[in-house]
Design a protein around this motif. Structure first.
Motif, PDB file in Angstrom:
ATOM      1  N   GLY A 157     -17.898  31.876 -24.809  1.00 20.01           N
ATOM      2  CA  GLY A 157     -16.934  31.087 -25.580  1.00 20.01           C
ATOM      3  C   GLY A 157     -16.086  31.963 -26.483  1.00 20.01           C
ATOM      4  O   GLY A 157     -16.611  32.867 -27.156  1.00 20.01           O
ATOM      5  N   LEU A 158     -14.774  31.684 -26.448  1.00 20.40           N
ATOM      6  CA  LEU A 158     -13.830  32.438 -27.284  1.00 20.40           C
ATOM      7  C   LEU A 158     -12.799  31.466 -27.864  1.00 20.40           C
ATOM      8  O   LEU A 158     -11.607  31.638 -27.726  1.00 20.40           O
ATOM      9  CB  LEU A 158     -13.146  33.530 -26.427  1.00 20.40           C
ATOM     10  N   GLY A 159     -13.325  30.407 -28.495  1.00 21.92           N
ATOM     11  CA  GLY A 159     -12.443  29.417 -29.122  1.00 21.92           C
ATOM     12  C   GLY A 159     -12.298  29.737 -30.595  1.00 21.92           C
ATOM     13  O   GLY A 159     -12.153  30.911 -30.986  1.00 21.92           O
ATOM     14  N   LEU A 183     -17.299  34.982 -21.700  1.00 20.77           N
ATOM     15  CA  LEU A 183     -17.121  33.820 -20.818  1.00 20.77           C
ATOM     16  C   LEU A 183     -16.110  32.857 -21.433  1.00 20.77           C
ATOM     17  O   LEU A 183     -16.216  32.498 -22.614  1.00 20.77           O
ATOM     18  CB  LEU A 183     -18.455  33.080 -20.643  1.00 20.77           C
ATOM     19  N   VAL A 184     -15.133  32.433 -20.650  1.00 23.27           N
ATOM     20  CA  VAL A 184     -14.187  31.390 -21.080  1.00 23.27           C
ATOM     21  C   VAL A 184     -14.017  30.418 -19.913  1.00 23.27           C
ATOM     22  O   VAL A 184     -14.452  30.688 -18.785  1.00 23.27           O
ATOM     23  CB  VAL A 184     -12.808  31.974 -21.476  1.00 23.27           C
ATOM     24  N   ARG A 185     -13.344  29.302 -20.190  1.00 19.38           N
ATOM     25  CA  ARG A 185     -13.048  28.352 -19.108  1.00 19.38           C
ATOM     26  C   ARG A 185     -11.775  28.772 -18.393  1.00 19.38           C
ATOM     27  O   ARG A 185     -11.658  28.678 -17.199  1.00 19.38           O
ATOM     28  CB  ARG A 185     -12.867  26.960 -19.722  1.00 19.38           C
ATOM     29  N   LEU A 244     -21.089  30.348 -28.095  1.00 18.96           N
ATOM     30  CA  LEU A 244     -20.128  29.666 -28.976  1.00 18.96           C
ATOM     31  C   LEU A 244     -19.249  28.716 -28.153  1.00 18.96           C
ATOM     32  O   LEU A 244     -18.040  28.648 -28.341  1.00 18.96           O
ATOM     33  CB  LEU A 244     -19.261  30.708 -29.697  1.00 18.96           C
ATOM     34  N   MET A 245     -19.913  28.015 -27.224  1.00 18.95           N
ATOM     35  CA  MET A 245     -19.177  27.078 -26.371  1.00 18.95           C
ATOM     36  C   MET A 245     -19.216  25.669 -26.956  1.00 18.95           C
ATOM     37  O   MET A 245     -18.265  24.915 -26.877  1.00 18.95           O
ATOM     38  CB  MET A 245     -19.822  27.022 -24.973  1.00 18.95           C
ATOM     39  N   GLY A 246     -20.374  25.298 -27.481  1.00 15.62           N
ATOM     40  CA  GLY A 246     -20.561  23.939 -27.991  1.00 15.62           C
ATOM     41  C   GLY A 246     -21.066  23.004 -26.903  1.00 15.62           C
ATOM     42  O   GLY A 246     -21.046  23.352 -25.713  1.00 15.62           O
TER      43      GLY A 246
HETATM   44  N1  LIG Z   1     -15.254  25.260 -35.433  1.00 14.52           N
HETATM   45  C1  LIG Z   1     -16.050  25.313 -36.492  1.00 14.52           C
HETATM   46  O1  LIG Z   1     -15.591  25.348 -37.642  1.00 14.52           O
HETATM   47  C2  LIG Z   1     -17.542  25.346 -36.306  1.00 14.52           C
HETATM   48  C3  LIG Z   1     -18.381  25.384 -37.435  1.00 14.52           C
HETATM   49  C4  LIG Z   1     -19.772  25.463 -37.264  1.00 14.52           C
HETATM   50  C5  LIG Z   1     -20.292  25.472 -35.988  1.00 14.52           C
HETATM   51  N2  LIG Z   1     -19.453  25.390 -34.899  1.00 14.52           N
HETATM   52  C6  LIG Z   1     -20.039  25.397 -33.573  1.00 14.52           C
HETATM   53  O2  LIG Z   1     -19.582  26.553 -32.880  1.00 14.52           O
HETATM   54  C7  LIG Z   1     -19.492  26.283 -31.485  1.00 14.52           C
HETATM   55  C8  LIG Z   1     -18.089  26.640 -30.992  1.00 14.52           C
HETATM   56  O3  LIG Z   1     -17.156  25.831 -31.664  1.00 14.52           O
HETATM   57  P1  LIG Z   1     -15.576  26.120 -31.562  1.00 14.52           P
HETATM   58  O4  LIG Z   1     -14.958  25.269 -32.605  1.00 14.52           O
HETATM   59  O5  LIG Z   1     -15.314  27.576 -31.552  1.00 14.52           O
HETATM   60  O6  LIG Z   1     -15.262  25.511 -30.119  1.00 14.52           O
HETATM   61  P2  LIG Z   1     -13.915  25.675 -29.271  1.00 14.52           P
HETATM   62  O7  LIG Z   1     -12.801  26.132 -30.115  1.00 14.52           O
HETATM   63  O8  LIG Z   1     -13.757  24.425 -28.488  1.00 14.52           O
HETATM   64  O9  LIG Z   1     -14.255  26.868 -28.257  1.00 14.52           O
HETATM   65  C9  LIG Z   1     -15.130  26.744 -27.174  1.00 14.52           C
HETATM   66  C10 LIG Z   1     -15.022  27.969 -26.306  1.00 14.52           C
HETATM   67  O10 LIG Z   1     -15.998  27.876 -25.275  1.00 14.52           O
HETATM   68  C11 LIG Z   1     -15.375  27.977 -24.000  1.00 14.52           C
HETATM   69  N3  LIG Z   1     -16.074  27.038 -23.121  1.00 14.52           N
HETATM   70  C12 LIG Z   1     -16.431  25.772 -23.404  1.00 14.52           C
HETATM   71  N4  LIG Z   1     -17.092  25.224 -22.362  1.00 14.52           N
HETATM   72  C13 LIG Z   1     -17.126  26.165 -21.404  1.00 14.52           C
HETATM   73  C14 LIG Z   1     -17.667  26.217 -20.090  1.00 14.52           C
HETATM   74  N5  LIG Z   1     -18.305  25.170 -19.548  1.00 14.52           N
HETATM   75  N6  LIG Z   1     -17.553  27.362 -19.399  1.00 14.52           N
HETATM   76  C15 LIG Z   1     -16.905  28.426 -19.932  1.00 14.52           C
HETATM   77  N7  LIG Z   1     -16.386  28.452 -21.173  1.00 14.52           N
HETATM   78  C16 LIG Z   1     -16.495  27.330 -21.886  1.00 14.52           C
HETATM   79  C17 LIG Z   1     -13.913  27.617 -24.187  1.00 14.52           C
HETATM   80  O11 LIG Z   1     -13.138  28.278 -23.218  1.00 14.52           O
HETATM   81  P3  LIG Z   1     -11.514  28.183 -23.186  1.00 14.52           P
HETATM   82  O12 LIG Z   1     -11.060  28.910 -24.413  1.00 14.52           O
HETATM   83  O13 LIG Z   1     -11.098  28.870 -21.953  1.00 14.52           O
HETATM   84  O14 LIG Z   1     -11.200  26.719 -23.231  1.00 14.52           O
HETATM   85  C18 LIG Z   1     -13.663  28.133 -25.620  1.00 14.52           C
HETATM   86  O15 LIG Z   1     -13.319  29.484 -25.579  1.00 14.52           O
HETATM   87  C19 LIG Z   1     -19.881  24.805 -31.323  1.00 14.52           C
HETATM   88  O16 LIG Z   1     -21.256  24.716 -31.011  1.00 14.52           O
HETATM   89  C20 LIG Z   1     -19.620  24.226 -32.693  1.00 14.52           C
HETATM   90  O17 LIG Z   1     -20.416  23.074 -32.985  1.00 14.52           O
HETATM   91  C21 LIG Z   1     -18.105  25.333 -35.034  1.00 14.52           C
END
Ligand SMILES: NC(=O)c1ccc[n+]([C@@H]2O[C@H](COP(=O)([O-])OP(=O)(O)OC[C@H]3O[C@@H](n4cnc5c(N)ncnc54)[C@H](OP(=O)(O)O)[C@@H]3O)[C@@H](O)[C@H]2O)c1
Length: 429
Positions: free
Chosen positions: A11-13, A44-46, A80-82
């Motif tokens: 994950g690289l979001g 790994l990314v989507r 870090l995919m969620g």
């Molecule tokens: N955002 C926050 O402030 C925060 C705070 C605390 C905890 N978290 C936790 O951190 C984690 C990540 O959150 P985020 O906000 O960074 O999520 P996000 O922005 O949606 O990023 C998710 C990343 O995972 C990749 N991904 C998702 N499903 C995939 C799959 N099936 N195969 C390959 N790659 C996949 C996506 O690829 P693409 O880029 O190609 O779409 C994206 O790079 C989650 O568990 C969330 O609960 C987040």
């Protein structure tokens, strides 16, 4: 030469991008601190073609998770995919390949934390998830390391920024629930589908993780009592102010006489309570220990860089363990199946707002029902509703047994002069 430790990102979001920035921006400082260089080997990314605004060689990106979890040179897999699937399976695969795992995924840890800890122990890998609760606040490490010598018996937490933002706006700007929610969505504090946050599920998962660590017991999500904020009204906010309270979505975990209770619900706090000063999207966790007394952890609960600090600190801990030769020797394991309290064993104070016909004797009947269930009233106020021949009765009880209160509420509904039970909230003084 410094040992090089290779990292694979799943994950690289938002958070993954923050981790990449922190690892590259503080590369030398981190290497100095842990005596090892950290290097991202595969990601790994989507969607490989997505523009990310990061300086990443294209050959690092893949859409095949096996190139990360099976990579012979990768030591640490950072998930870090969620979501639960496929993240859970990828974490399992990494651990079974003896790779340590760092994750920010509260869903996976709340549901499968105990199993994953056992798997990590079996394959001598580390498992860290500081970012899964209250993003930028190092509360899990504070609990497990900083307060290790104490017995923590109660936790109160504001662990969901979305709901804290909404409740703050309702309290301070006088907004109604729907307007505050829309504002949170515009500002990016709430998802387009806010259910997980506003119905308390996100906070419940975090409280399950906190309680599991604090009480060394695998607390299951289904044992957490959960109620969200979607029914809180502007009238409730005004009514509780009459008694010097504010309403917040509070997670509470308690352990008494070997029994545990965990809940997340809109709760009244004195407006002078330290948690009442935690505003908008900020988070805080208030801990009670026999030796430490009361202590509060405060800070940003989410966001790219705050969450990335927690993830990178976990990566650094795993790297340090590896360098010291103690990788995979994590000692934390849930020691006992938790015994959860029943409604006959849970004690609490409650706030109640009922609407009654403005008739003689209705108030008497209410107090009769209460005394029949050993419930006494700490504070009560009656206010006439203009032109409607109705009155609002608002009251706060003394501590009571929850099952008694549930019975009393059923009986109250049968009182002829009672129009409606408008609201009922737990009170934490
Ligand atoms: N955002 C926050 O402030 C925060 C705070 C605390 C905890 N978290 C936790 O951190 C984690 C990540 O959150 P985020 O906000 O960074 O999520 P996000 O922005 O949606 O990023 C998710 C990343 O995972 C990749 N991904 C998702 N499903 C995939 C799959 N099936 N195969 C390959 N790659 C996949 C996506 O690829 P693409 O880029 O190609 O779409 C994206 O790079 C989650 O568990 C969330 O609960 C987040």
């Amino acid at each position: 030469m410094a040992l090089k430790i290779k990292i694979g990102l799943l994950g690289l979001g938002t958070v993954g991008g923050g981790v990449h920035k922190l690892l590259s921006g503080r590369k030398e400082a981190i290497a100095r601190q842990i005596g090892s260089e950290l290097e991202i080997e595969k990601i790994l990314v989507r969607d490989i073609a997505k523009a990310r605004g990061l300086d990443i060689p294209p050959q690092l990106l893949t859409t095949d998770y096996r190139e990360v979890v099976n990579h012979p040179e990768i030591d640490i897999v950072v998930e870090l995919m969620g979501g639960i699937e496929p993240a859970y399976q990828y974490i399992r695969a990494a651990l079974q390949n003896k790779k340590s795992v760092v994750t920010a995924n509260k869903d996976v840890i709340a549901d499968y934390g105990v199993r994953l800890h056992r798997l990590a122990a079996e394959y001598e890998a580390d498992l860290c998830y500081e970012a899964s609760v209250a993003g930028g606040i190092p509360v899990l490490r504070g609990l497990v390391q900083g307060l290790a010598s104490d017995e923590i018996y109660k936790i109160m937490g504001i662990v969901n920024g979305t709901t804290n933002y909404i409740m703050t706006q309702m309290t301070e700007a006088g907004l109604d629930y729907q307007t505050a929610l829309k504002q949170a969505q515009v500002l990016g504090f709430a998802e387009p589908d806010p259910t997980n946050d506003v119905e308390g599920l996100d906070a419940a998962r975090k409280m399950a993780i906190l309680a599991s660590l604090a009480f060394s017991a695998g607390i299951k999500m289904e044992t957490v009592k959960v109620k969200g904020i979607s029914q809180v009204t502007a009238e409730d906010i005004q009514a509780v102010k009459e008694f010097g309270y504010v309403i917040k979505l509070i997670g509470v975990a308690k352990q008494e006489n070997g029994k545990v209770e965990v809940s997340v619900e809109p709760t009244l706090l004195r407006d002078s309570h330290p948690l009442a000063t935690v505003k908008n999207e900020f988070n805080a966790i208030y801990l009670y220990g026999h030796a430490v007394g009361q202590t509060m952890f405060y800070g940003p609960g989410a966001g790219e860089m705050p969450t990335a600090t927690a993830v990178v600190s976990d990566i650094m801990e795993v790297a340090r363990n590896k360098k010291l030769g103690v990788g995979g020797k994590g000692l934390w394991q849930p020691t006992a199946q938790p015994v959860m309290k029943t409604a006959d064993e849970i004690e609490a104070k409650y706030f109640l707002r009922v609407v009654v016909k403005d008739e003689i004797g209705v108030l008497n009947k209410i107090t009769e029902v209460f005394s029949g269930h050993q419930i006494s009233i700490e504070n009560i106020l009656q206010k006439l509703e203009k032109n409607q021949n109705q009155a609002n009765i608002i009251l706060v009880t003394h501590r009571l047994i929850q099952s008694n209160f549930e019975q009393a509420l059923l009986e109250l509904q049968k009182i002829p002069g009672l129009v409606d039970i408008r609201s009922c909230y737990k009170v934490e003084d």
